[in-house]
Each structure stands twice: as C-alpha cells, then as structure tokens.
Design a protein around this motif. Structure first.
Motif, short mmCIF file in Angstrom:
data_model
loop_
_atom_site.label_atom_id
_atom_site.label_comp_id
_atom_site.label_asym_id
_atom_site.label_seq_id
_atom_site.Cartn_x
_atom_site.Cartn_y
_atom_site.Cartn_z
N VAL A 51 15.46 -10.32 -9.45
CA VAL A 51 15.61 -9.02 -8.76
C VAL A 51 14.30 -8.54 -8.56
CG1 VAL A 51 16.98 -6.86 -8.68
CG2 VAL A 51 18.03 -8.86 -9.52
N VAL A 52 14.01 -8.16 -7.37
CA VAL A 52 12.81 -7.59 -6.92
C VAL A 52 13.09 -6.07 -6.54
CG1 VAL A 52 11.05 -7.34 -5.34
CG2 VAL A 52 11.49 -9.53 -6.13
N GLN A 53 12.27 -5.07 -7.00
CA GLN A 53 12.51 -3.78 -6.71
C GLN A 53 11.27 -3.03 -6.00
OE1 GLN A 53 14.66 -1.06 -9.19
NE2 GLN A 53 12.60 -0.12 -9.53
N ARG A 54 11.41 -2.52 -4.95
CA ARG A 54 10.45 -1.62 -4.22
C ARG A 54 10.76 -0.43 -3.93
NH1 ARG A 54 10.13 -6.88 -0.42
NH2 ARG A 54 8.77 -8.19 -1.51
N MET A 55 9.99 0.60 -4.47
CA MET A 55 10.01 1.93 -4.39
C MET A 55 9.16 2.50 -3.50
SD MET A 55 11.37 3.08 -8.19
CE MET A 55 11.97 4.49 -7.74
N LYS A 56 9.36 3.31 -2.26
CA LYS A 56 8.50 4.00 -1.44
C LYS A 56 7.64 4.94 -2.34
CE LYS A 56 9.10 2.06 2.47
NZ LYS A 56 8.29 1.18 3.02
N VAL A 57 6.48 5.15 -2.15
CA VAL A 57 5.58 6.23 -2.95
C VAL A 57 5.09 7.15 -1.52
CG1 VAL A 57 3.29 6.65 -4.00
CG2 VAL A 57 4.70 4.57 -4.53
N ALA A 58 5.35 8.41 -2.11
CA ALA A 58 4.99 9.49 -0.86
C ALA A 58 3.56 9.60 -0.68
CB ALA A 58 5.52 10.76 -1.36
N SER A 94 0.73 -1.14 0.13
CA SER A 94 0.12 -0.06 0.19
C SER A 94 0.86 1.21 -0.06
CB SER A 94 -0.87 0.02 1.20
OG SER A 94 0.06 -0.01 2.39
N ASP A 95 2.26 0.95 0.19
CA ASP A 95 3.01 2.25 0.05
C ASP A 95 4.34 2.08 -0.64
OD1 ASP A 95 4.35 0.56 1.79
OD2 ASP A 95 4.64 1.70 3.43
N GLU A 96 4.31 1.22 -1.29
CA GLU A 96 5.58 1.01 -2.21
C GLU A 96 5.00 0.21 -3.64
OE1 GLU A 96 8.06 -0.88 0.18
OE2 GLU A 96 7.05 -3.05 0.24
N GLN A 97 5.73 0.71 -4.68
CA GLN A 97 5.58 0.27 -6.11
C GLN A 97 6.51 -0.84 -6.28
OE1 GLN A 97 3.52 1.13 -8.69
NE2 GLN A 97 4.20 -0.89 -9.57
N GLU A 98 6.15 -2.05 -6.38
CA GLU A 98 7.05 -3.33 -6.82
C GLU A 98 6.97 -3.62 -8.31
OE1 GLU A 98 7.35 -6.89 -3.93
OE2 GLU A 98 6.10 -7.72 -5.45
N CYS A 99 8.17 -4.13 -8.69
CA CYS A 99 8.50 -4.73 -9.87
C CYS A 99 9.70 -5.73 -9.83
CB CYS A 99 8.88 -3.66 -10.98
SG CYS A 99 10.15 -2.68 -10.91
N PHE A 100 9.37 -6.80 -10.75
CA PHE A 100 10.97 -7.54 -10.70
C PHE A 100 11.23 -7.92 -11.96
CE2 PHE A 100 7.11 -10.45 -10.19
CZ PHE A 100 7.47 -11.41 -10.90
N ILE A 101 12.36 -8.53 -12.31
CA ILE A 101 12.89 -9.22 -13.35
C ILE A 101 13.29 -10.49 -13.04
CG2 ILE A 101 15.23 -8.03 -13.10
CD1 ILE A 101 15.23 -7.87 -16.36
N VAL A 102 13.20 -11.43 -14.06
CA VAL A 102 13.33 -12.87 -13.96
C VAL A 102 14.93 -12.95 -14.58
CG1 VAL A 102 12.77 -15.07 -14.48
CG2 VAL A 102 10.91 -13.64 -13.69
N LEU A 103 15.79 -13.46 -13.71
CA LEU A 103 16.94 -14.04 -14.29
C LEU A 103 17.03 -15.30 -14.82
CD1 LEU A 103 19.30 -11.66 -11.80
CD2 LEU A 103 17.98 -10.95 -13.84
N GLN A 104 16.63 -16.21 -14.04
CA GLN A 104 16.77 -17.68 -14.36
C GLN A 104 15.29 -18.35 -13.98
OE1 GLN A 104 20.04 -19.20 -12.20
NE2 GLN A 104 21.43 -18.48 -13.80
N GLY A 105 15.02 -19.31 -14.60
CA GLY A 105 13.91 -20.09 -14.36
C GLY A 105 12.66 -19.79 -15.03
N LYS A 106 11.52 -20.18 -14.60
CA LYS A 106 10.23 -19.70 -15.24
C LYS A 106 9.21 -19.83 -13.94
CE LYS A 106 6.98 -20.83 -18.82
NZ LYS A 106 6.83 -21.94 -19.86
N CYS A 107 8.33 -18.70 -14.04
CA CYS A 107 7.34 -18.58 -12.88
C CYS A 107 5.93 -18.19 -13.58
CB CYS A 107 7.93 -17.68 -11.83
SG CYS A 107 8.01 -15.91 -12.47
N ARG A 108 5.10 -18.40 -12.79
CA ARG A 108 3.63 -17.86 -12.83
C ARG A 108 3.41 -16.84 -11.92
NH1 ARG A 108 0.69 -22.97 -13.31
NH2 ARG A 108 1.11 -22.59 -15.74
N CYS A 109 2.82 -15.74 -12.30
CA CYS A 109 2.55 -14.70 -11.36
C CYS A 109 1.04 -14.52 -11.30
CB CYS A 109 3.02 -13.37 -11.55
SG CYS A 109 4.97 -13.41 -11.81
N TYR A 110 0.52 -14.40 -10.35
CA TYR A 110 -1.15 -14.17 -9.80
C TYR A 110 -1.38 -12.74 -9.47
CZ TYR A 110 -1.53 -19.38 -10.51
OH TYR A 110 -1.39 -20.44 -11.05
N ILE A 111 -1.93 -11.94 -10.06
CA ILE A 111 -2.15 -10.59 -9.69
C ILE A 111 -3.79 -10.50 -9.58
CG2 ILE A 111 -2.03 -8.16 -9.88
CD1 ILE A 111 0.73 -8.59 -11.64
#
Length: 114
Positions: free
Chosen positions: A107-114, A57-74
């Motif tokens: 690699v997962v990145q989370r950025m705080k949102v003001a 609720s207070d950060e924007q998340e994104c990620f990039i897959v480097l190896q393997g395969k995944c299924r994301c449920y949003i």
C-alpha cells in the motif's frame, strides 16, 4: 482508511484490501486506488515487475509491504523490505523498487505538501 505510518500493521492492511484483490495476479501489475481525498492518496500495488524511478516535489510518499520482498533504491541508499516493512521516502529524492521475491503487494500513500 487509516493513514500509514511506521506503526501500521501489514496484517490489518491485508484484511482491508482483501475485498478488492483479484483471485490471482493475471498481468504483471495490479493497481487499485483505495483513497483519494483531502490531499491523501492511497494505492494498492501488486506487482511481479520492478517499479520505475520517480521523484516527488509536492507530496510525501511512504509505503508498507504486505507480501513479497523488495529492494528500494533511494539515490545512494539501498533498503530491503519484506512483509510488514515500512518506508518513508524523502521528497526530491529519486527512488525505484526492485522485486526480489514476488509478487510484491504494498500500500503506497502520497500526501500533498502545501
């Protein structure tokens, strides 16, 4: 470290994280903080197991897959990603990740949102 975006290179990130990786994945999951400053957190995750449901609720998340395969449920959306796959997750949305072919390294990145 560079910020993640849809143009980020998985190959570049794999070179960046190489020095902090163990030789092999001993446990089910390896997590290492790469950066945590000025409202930006970048985390390396190498996992054999699914990543549990969470919501931000207070950060924007994104990620990039480097190896393997995944299924994301949003919530009601399902997205499959392999090496080089990038995903930005909207705030306030429940999401989790299922390992399809692994282990999965990202690699997962989370950025705080003001």
């Amino acid at each position: 470290l560079p910020l993640l975006n849809k143009y980020s290179s998985a190959e570049n990130w794999l070179r960046i994280v190489q020095s902090v990786l163990p030789e092999k994945l001993e446990d089910d999951m390896f997590v290492r903080s790469l950066r945590n400053e000025n409202g930006v957190e970048q985390i390396l995750i190498w996992t054999k197991i699914d990543y549990p449901d969470e919501v931000h609720s207070d950060e924007q998340e994104c990620f990039i897959v480097l190896q393997g395969k995944c299924r994301c449920y949003i919530e009601d959306e399902v997205i499959e990603l392999g090496p080089g796959g990038f995903l930005s997750i909207p705030m306030y949305k429940h999401h989790d990740v299922q390992v399809l072919e692994g282990p999965v390294m990202a690699v997962v990145q989370r950025m705080k949102v003001a």
